[in-house]
Design an enzyme around this catalytic site. Structure first.
Site, PDB file in Angstrom:
ATOM      1  N   SER A   1       2.297   0.759  -6.660  1.00  0.00           N
ATOM      2  CA  SER A   1       3.125  -0.224  -5.949  1.00  0.00           C
ATOM      3  C   SER A   1       4.323  -0.608  -6.800  1.00  0.00           C
ATOM      4  O   SER A   1       5.385  -0.947  -6.302  1.00  0.00           O
ATOM      5  CB  SER A   1       2.305  -1.474  -5.630  1.00  0.00           C
ATOM      6  OG  SER A   1       1.130  -1.098  -4.951  1.00  0.00           O
TER       7      SER A   1
ATOM      8  N   HIS B   1      -3.661   4.345  -1.898  1.00  0.00           N
ATOM      9  CA  HIS B   1      -4.575   3.338  -1.345  1.00  0.00           C
ATOM     10  C   HIS B   1      -5.235   3.871  -0.071  1.00  0.00           C
ATOM     11  O   HIS B   1      -6.430   3.689   0.161  1.00  0.00           O
ATOM     12  CB  HIS B   1      -3.817   2.066  -0.949  1.00  0.00           C
ATOM     13  CG  HIS B   1      -3.301   1.258  -2.094  1.00  0.00           C
ATOM     14  ND1 HIS B   1      -1.968   1.131  -2.365  1.00  0.00           N
ATOM     15  CD2 HIS B   1      -3.951   0.519  -3.030  1.00  0.00           C
ATOM     16  CE1 HIS B   1      -1.798   0.337  -3.405  1.00  0.00           C
ATOM     17  NE2 HIS B   1      -2.986  -0.043  -3.848  1.00  0.00           N
TER      18      HIS B   1
ATOM     19  N   ASP C   1      -6.041   3.582 -12.134  1.00  0.00           N
ATOM     20  CA  ASP C   1      -6.359   2.465 -13.041  1.00  0.00           C
ATOM     21  C   ASP C   1      -7.694   2.790 -13.697  1.00  0.00           C
ATOM     22  O   ASP C   1      -8.735   2.186 -13.390  1.00  0.00           O
ATOM     23  CB  ASP C   1      -6.421   1.164 -12.254  1.00  0.00           C
ATOM     24  CG  ASP C   1      -5.077   0.845 -11.623  1.00  0.00           C
ATOM     25  OD1 ASP C   1      -4.115   0.654 -12.357  1.00  0.00           O
ATOM     26  OD2 ASP C   1      -4.995   0.844 -10.380  1.00  0.00           O
TER      27      ASP C   1
ATOM     28  N   LEU D   1       0.807  -1.220   0.000  1.00  0.00           N
ATOM     29  CA  LEU D   1       0.000   0.000   0.000  1.00  0.00           C
ATOM     30  C   LEU D   1       0.844   1.275   0.000  1.00  0.00           C
ATOM     31  O   LEU D   1       1.896   1.339   0.619  1.00  0.00           O
ATOM     32  CB  LEU D   1      -0.913   0.008   1.236  1.00  0.00           C
ATOM     33  CG  LEU D   1      -1.825  -1.207   1.366  1.00  0.00           C
ATOM     34  CD1 LEU D   1      -2.714  -1.058   2.599  1.00  0.00           C
ATOM     35  CD2 LEU D   1      -2.680  -1.419   0.128  1.00  0.00           C
ATOM     36  N   HIS D   2       0.331   2.277  -0.716  1.00  0.00           N
ATOM     37  CA  HIS D   2       0.937   3.607  -0.702  1.00  0.00           C
ATOM     38  C   HIS D   2      -0.152   4.609  -0.324  1.00  0.00           C
ATOM     39  O   HIS D   2      -1.309   4.219  -0.078  1.00  0.00           O
ATOM     40  CB  HIS D   2       1.575   3.927  -2.062  1.00  0.00           C
ATOM     41  CG  HIS D   2       0.669   3.647  -3.230  1.00  0.00           C
ATOM     42  ND1 HIS D   2      -0.435   4.403  -3.504  1.00  0.00           N
ATOM     43  CD2 HIS D   2       0.707   2.675  -4.180  1.00  0.00           C
ATOM     44  CE1 HIS D   2      -1.027   3.927  -4.577  1.00  0.00           C
ATOM     45  NE2 HIS D   2      -0.375   2.867  -5.013  1.00  0.00           N
TER      46      HIS D   2
END
Ligand code: PAF
Length: 281
Positions: free
Chosen positions: A185, A36, A149, A32-33
């Site tokens: 990621s 997220h 996305d 996770l970054h």
């Protein structure tokens, strides 16, 4: 709290439902970054009980892709999710998601075969299949997906519409580093030197969006963006496209018409790392 089986997940979600709580859901593959975490926070704004899943989905990786080296850090991810207000983390095994002998898949035709689907033909079929299964396991009222996305987000919206899932799908904005590189990621694969050049993909889209806004024809703006990305040291360019924001169909050439929706999407390779990005015009 972590649960690993559908049974335990359902029991916990059922207790929350009985208390009248609205269920929010953020599916992830972990590593996770901040992007997220912002999706979890958004889910928290829209619901009372947030479930996040961590599952590296084999069905969306082709042989030879990075399934084995995909970054994994369950303990760290769970700590970040809890700190962000997540109530429950679902970490199923492959067997839990794909019971032995599993034959059922979900295909969102056409939209899955465009753009990224041309280069990763299996990808959106694997995504739709796992997200449909996760939706059935979790049973959320709302689910949040990142706009990073973009094609995935549109495909999930279409799947939910077509199959009648009673779930509201919300897009969360792309988180960018100071130089504009979208958080991902897979950025962890970049060397320091590659990382410095990688933000050119965003700069190219940003510039193309400005050019389109002043009436430059689509083909010209795209050609310039392609040149910019390759000139910045990307080793290979899969595509830069200007598409209809909902159908993802190519807009064709000519200047944008007044009020015409347009989304720019790009995928390019920095060494052995494939990066994608997109921007609304
Ligand atoms: O965007 C992702 O991380 C994945 O594609 C998703 C939606 C969690 C499905 O595996």
């Amino acid at each position: 709290m972590i649960v690993r089986t559908r049974k335990d997940l359902r029991a916990a979600v059922e207790v929350a439902r009985q208390k009248g709580k609205k269920i929010g859901f953020v599916p992830t593959m972990g590593a996770l970054h901040d992007g997220h975490i912002s999706l979890v926070e958004k889910a928290g704004d829209k619901s009372d009980y947030v479930v996040a899943s961590i599952f590296v989905n084999p069905a969306q990786f082709a042989p030879g892709e990075d399934l084995d080296r995909y970054p994994r850090n369950e303990q760290g991810d769970v700590a970040r999710l809890s700190a962000a207000g997540c109530s429950l983390v679902y970490c199923p095994s492959v067997g839990e998601m794909y019971p032995e002998g599993s034959l059922t898949n979900v295909r969102v035709e056409e939209m899955s075969d465009l753009l990224d689907g041309i280069y990763r033909p299996h990808f959106f079929y694997g995504v739709a299949t796992v997200v449909a299964r996760l939706f059935i396991h979790v049973g959320p009222d709302v689910a949040v997906f990142g706009e990073k996305d973009y094609q995935q987000l549109q495909i999930i919206k279409r799947m939910v519409r077509d199959l009648g899932f009673p779930i509201e799908i919300i897009g969360g904005k792309t988180w960018r580093d100071g130089d504009g590189l979208a958080q991902s990621s897979r950025n962890a694969y970049l060397s320091e030197e590659e990382r410095q050049r990688a933000s050119a993909i965003f700069s190219a889209l940003h510039r193309a969006a400005s050019r389109l806004r002043i009436g430059v024809p689509v083909e010209e703006a795209i050609k310039e963006a392609r040149g910019f990305i390759l000139g910045a040291g990307f080793s290979k360019l899969d595509y830069v496209s200007a598409v209809d924001p909902a159908t993802l169909h190519d807009l064709g050439d000519g200047p944008l018409e007044e009020g015409q929706g347009c989304r720019l999407l790009a995928a390019a390779w920095m060494g052995s790392t494939r990066l994608i990005d997109n921007l609304g015009v």
